[in-house]
Write an enzyme that holds these catalytic residues in place. Structure first.
Site, PDB file in Angstrom:
ATOM      1  N   GLY A 194     -34.234   5.688 -18.683  1.00  0.00           N
ATOM      2  CA  GLY A 194     -33.352   4.433 -18.574  1.00  0.00           C
ATOM      3  C   GLY A 194     -32.759   4.649 -17.284  1.00  0.00           C
TER       4      GLY A 194
ATOM      5  CE  LYS B 278     -31.536  12.752 -18.260  1.00  0.00           C
ATOM      6  NZ  LYS B 278     -31.402  11.392 -18.239  1.00  0.00           N
ATOM      7  CB  SER B 279     -26.806  11.664 -13.521  1.00  0.00           C
ATOM      8  OG  SER B 279     -26.650  11.496 -14.862  1.00  0.00           O
TER       9      SER B 279
ATOM     10  CB  SER C  38     -23.391   1.240 -18.586  1.00  0.00           C
ATOM     11  OG  SER C  38     -24.464   1.516 -17.991  1.00  0.00           O
TER      12      SER C  38
ATOM     13  NE  ARG D 120     -32.756   3.618 -23.590  1.00  0.00           N
ATOM     14  CZ  ARG D 120     -32.501   4.619 -22.824  1.00  0.00           C
ATOM     15  NH1 ARG D 120     -33.488   5.590 -22.243  1.00  0.00           N
ATOM     16  NH2 ARG D 120     -31.005   4.749 -22.321  1.00  0.00           N
TER      17      ARG D 120
ATOM     18  CE  LYS E 293     -26.539   6.170 -24.308  1.00  0.00           C
ATOM     19  NZ  LYS E 293     -26.293   5.732 -22.654  1.00  0.00           N
TER      20      LYS E 293
ATOM     21  NE  ARG F 255     -29.980  10.213 -27.252  1.00  0.00           N
ATOM     22  CZ  ARG F 255     -29.811  10.303 -25.952  1.00  0.00           C
ATOM     23  NH1 ARG F 255     -28.540  10.457 -25.411  1.00  0.00           N
ATOM     24  NH2 ARG F 255     -30.936  10.692 -25.431  1.00  0.00           N
TER      25      ARG F 255
ATOM     26  CD  GLN G 125     -28.859   4.310 -17.693  1.00  0.00           C
ATOM     27  OE1 GLN G 125     -29.279   3.473 -18.403  1.00  0.00           O
ATOM     28  NE2 GLN G 125     -29.382   5.567 -17.822  1.00  0.00           N
TER      29      GLN G 125
ATOM     30  CG  ASP H   3     -25.728  11.313 -22.289  1.00  0.00           C
ATOM     31  OD1 ASP H   3     -26.226  10.163 -22.445  1.00  0.00           O
ATOM     32  OD2 ASP H   3     -25.984  11.341 -20.776  1.00  0.00           O
TER      33      ASP H   3
HETATM   34  O1  SPQ Z   1     -31.882   7.815 -18.280  1.00  0.00           O
HETATM   35  P1  SPQ Z   1     -31.719   7.705 -19.715  1.00  0.00           P
HETATM   36  O2  SPQ Z   1     -32.995   7.654 -20.457  1.00  0.00           O
HETATM   37  O3  SPQ Z   1     -30.847   6.425 -20.107  1.00  0.00           O
HETATM   38  O4  SPQ Z   1     -30.838   9.024 -20.239  1.00  0.00           O
HETATM   39  C1  SPQ Z   1     -29.562   9.334 -20.746  1.00  0.00           C
HETATM   40  C2  SPQ Z   1     -29.653  10.621 -21.746  1.00  0.00           C
HETATM   41  O5  SPQ Z   1     -29.332  10.997 -22.660  1.00  0.00           O
HETATM   42  O6  SPQ Z   1     -30.184  11.376 -20.680  1.00  0.00           O
HETATM   43  C3  SPQ Z   1     -29.194   8.260 -21.887  1.00  0.00           C
HETATM   44  F1  SPQ Z   1     -30.079   8.330 -23.049  1.00  0.00           F
HETATM   45  O7  SPQ Z   1     -28.522   9.567 -19.952  1.00  0.00           O
HETATM   46  C4  SPQ Z   1     -27.799   8.293 -19.300  1.00  0.00           C
HETATM   47  C5  SPQ Z   1     -26.520   8.206 -19.832  1.00  0.00           C
HETATM   48  O8  SPQ Z   1     -26.326   7.984 -21.441  1.00  0.00           O
HETATM   49  C6  SPQ Z   1     -28.013   8.577 -17.913  1.00  0.00           C
HETATM   50  C7  SPQ Z   1     -26.913   7.756 -16.808  1.00  0.00           C
HETATM   51  C8  SPQ Z   1     -26.890   7.930 -15.742  1.00  0.00           C
HETATM   52  O9  SPQ Z   1     -27.657   8.733 -14.974  1.00  0.00           O
HETATM   53  O10 SPQ Z   1     -26.584   7.003 -14.828  1.00  0.00           O
HETATM   54  C9  SPQ Z   1     -25.936   7.219 -17.792  1.00  0.00           C
HETATM   55  C10 SPQ Z   1     -25.693   7.122 -18.776  1.00  0.00           C
HETATM   56  O11 SPQ Z   1     -26.112   5.845 -19.695  1.00  0.00           O
HETATM   57  P2  SPQ Z   1     -25.433   4.497 -19.428  1.00  0.00           P
HETATM   58  O12 SPQ Z   1     -26.115   3.473 -20.234  1.00  0.00           O
HETATM   59  O13 SPQ Z   1     -23.906   4.886 -20.404  1.00  0.00           O
HETATM   60  O14 SPQ Z   1     -25.348   3.998 -18.058  1.00  0.00           O
END
Ligand code: SPQ
Length: 449
Positions: free
Chosen positions: A111, A38-39, A185, A140, A362, A366, A187, A335
């Site tokens: 997110g 997904k990422s 993070s 969020r 999240k 969770r 993201q 995750d």
């Molecule tokens: O995209 P989203 O909704 O935040 O999805 C999640 C998941 O479980 O699929 C978190 F709820 O994954 C994030 C992950 O936790 C995906 C991600 C990324 O692709 O950069 C990074 C992680 O989040 P973060 O907040 O730690 O940067």
């Protein structure tokens, strides 16, 4: 069939997944592939849209989250072909050339879509954007990306002191910054790096522990000039950049493989091979923890595909023992904590998970949801402020549980149900389609071997 699996529609248009294992004989055997990461899928759609020339994506995840990203970038002017998991073609429009859409951009439940896109939008001068999402995403925290962007000069407005979506963005020419992120993070890191692409000078992000590095790998492959310092967990983008279209081959998602790794580890007689799984070291915390718990997992056929390490993972049932999960490993398995809680419920001893307060923000809280839902099935599980404490060995009994519309909760509870006595009903199980649209089909196929 050793396990009865059924889906029922509810009058509210939700789906209930019903799982009832037979008294004996359930074992998960065979080979399977999980859908694309997904990422990586999000990043390929975004960088392909921003690049000059054509990008080809093989193995794109067709989950609802990447579909939200594709939808947003089409609205921003990228020419993205019909989405499929074989080959998606994007005619990129080049950095700085996104068009101002005539309507609100909808990131759905994702997110990643909202937070990464914020960095891109904030740096597109003279254009105005509004970004929103579903009920979960609108609750969020967005201040984690708004703050560093404001430090770069971005103009952003939102509810609750600019911390909640819908967010309005007036694109600006930004100034470079060094952002010390208080949280690990990917993201936040990716948002700042993407904002730095069109910014003259060095934009740096430092995080307290290393988060997933897919953005860094892909930005380099697309031609951005990046310096990575693993010692200090810092990344610098030297702007302005030009991105050139590439071929991206998306490996299988280790976060989706995690459900089968735990399922085969806890269900007696299981022997599974999960093919083509991305094993980027910033994502393999789950493999390290399961190994520590005594799981029998062997990586086979290890290789590198388009800049990401990939392997087939063979997993066989074995007795599990408790462990402690805390510290710098947390961002590398963030995750997977819901499914690790399921593994812990079948391990000997008390597993303690700490430093995981991020799980509260999240798609659902969770920690709270796993504690109540797994607890309802009979697990000895206690919620901690920043984690969970699970004493394994209590027999689980099927009952009615709820995903709280969180994909990872829905699938974790389904795996717990495989090792429970009687019938488990997982309400709002359709959430699995966010990251794993064929989850129920794969479950049926594996249980039918
Ligand atoms: O995209 P989203 O909704 O935040 O999805 C999640 C998941 O479980 O699929 C978190 F709820 O994954 C994030 C992950 O936790 C995906 C991600 C990324 O692709 O950069 C990074 C992680 O989040 P973060 O907040 O730690 O940067």
């Amino acid at each position: 069939m050793p396990v009865a699996i059924e889906t029922r529609k509810t009058p509210e248009n939700h789906q209930t997944l019903v799982i009832k294992p037979a008294a004996d004989g359930l074992a998960l055997r065979g080979r399977l592939r999980v859908p694309g990461d997904k990422s990586i899928s999000h990043r390929a759609l975004m960088l392909g849209s921003l690049a000059e020339g054509e990008t080809v994506i093989e193995g794109l995840l067709l989950g609802e989250d990447p579909l939200s990203t594709a939808h947003c970038f089409r609205a921003l002017g990228a020419d993205i072909s019909e989405l499929n998991s074989q080959q998606v073609r994007i005619q990129g429009i080049g950095l700085g050339n996104l068009r101002e859409p005539g309507n609100v951009l909808d990131a759905g439940n994702s997110g990643t879509t909202m937070r990464l896109m914020m960095g891109i939008l904030a740096s597109h001068s003279d254009r105005f954007f509004v970004v929103t999402g579903d009920d979960s995403l609108r609750s969020r925290p967005m201040s984690r990306v708004v703050k560093p962007l404001q430090q770069m000069g971005a103009q952003i407005w939102g509810r609750k002191g600019n911390s909640l979506a819908p967010l309005a963005v007036q694109g600006q020419r930004l100034k470079p910054t060094h952002y010390q992120s208080p949280i690990a993070s990917a993201q936040v890191k990716s948002c700042v790096l993407l904002a730095g692409l069109m910014t003259e000078g060095d934009t740096t992000v430092t995080e307290p522990a290393l988060s997933r590095d897919h953005s860094e790998r892909m930005l380099r492959a697309f031609g951005a000039n990046l310096t990575v310092d693993p010692e200090t967990c810092s990344v610098t983008v030297h702007g302005p950049a030009t991105l050139r279209g590439q071929t991206v081959v998306v490996p299988g998602d280790i976060s989706s493989a995690a459900f089968w790794l735990v399922a085969a580890a806890i269900v007696p007689g299981s022997d599974l091979v999960i093919e083509n799984v991305g094993v980027n070291p910033t994502r393999t915390g789950i493999l390290e923890v399961l190994a520590q718990m005594g799981a029998d997992i062997t990586p086979e056929n290890e290789r590198e595909v388009a800049g990401e390490p990939v392997a087939d993972l063979r997993v066989r049932h074995s007795a599990l023992k408790a462990c402690t999960i805390a510290g710098d490993i947390i961002p590398r398995l963030i995750d997977e904590i819901p499914i690790l809680a399921v593994a812990a419920a079948f391990a000997e001893g008390t597993t303690v998970i700490r430093d995981a307060a991020e799980l509260r923000v999240k798609e659902s809280d969770r920690l709270a949801v796993m504690a109540t839902q797994l607890g309802q099935m009979g697990a000895q599980i206690t919620e901690l402020p920043d984690g969970l404490e699970i004493t394994g060995g209590a027999a689980l009994t099927g009952t009615a549980v709820d995903s709280y519309t969180d994909h990872r909760i829905a699938m974790s509870l389904a795996i717990a149900a495989l090792n429970a006595t009687g019938e488990t009903q997982i309400h709002r199980a359709e959430a699995a389609a966010i990251s794993y649209p064929d989850f129920t089909d794969s479950l049926r196929q594996l249980c039918d071997q």
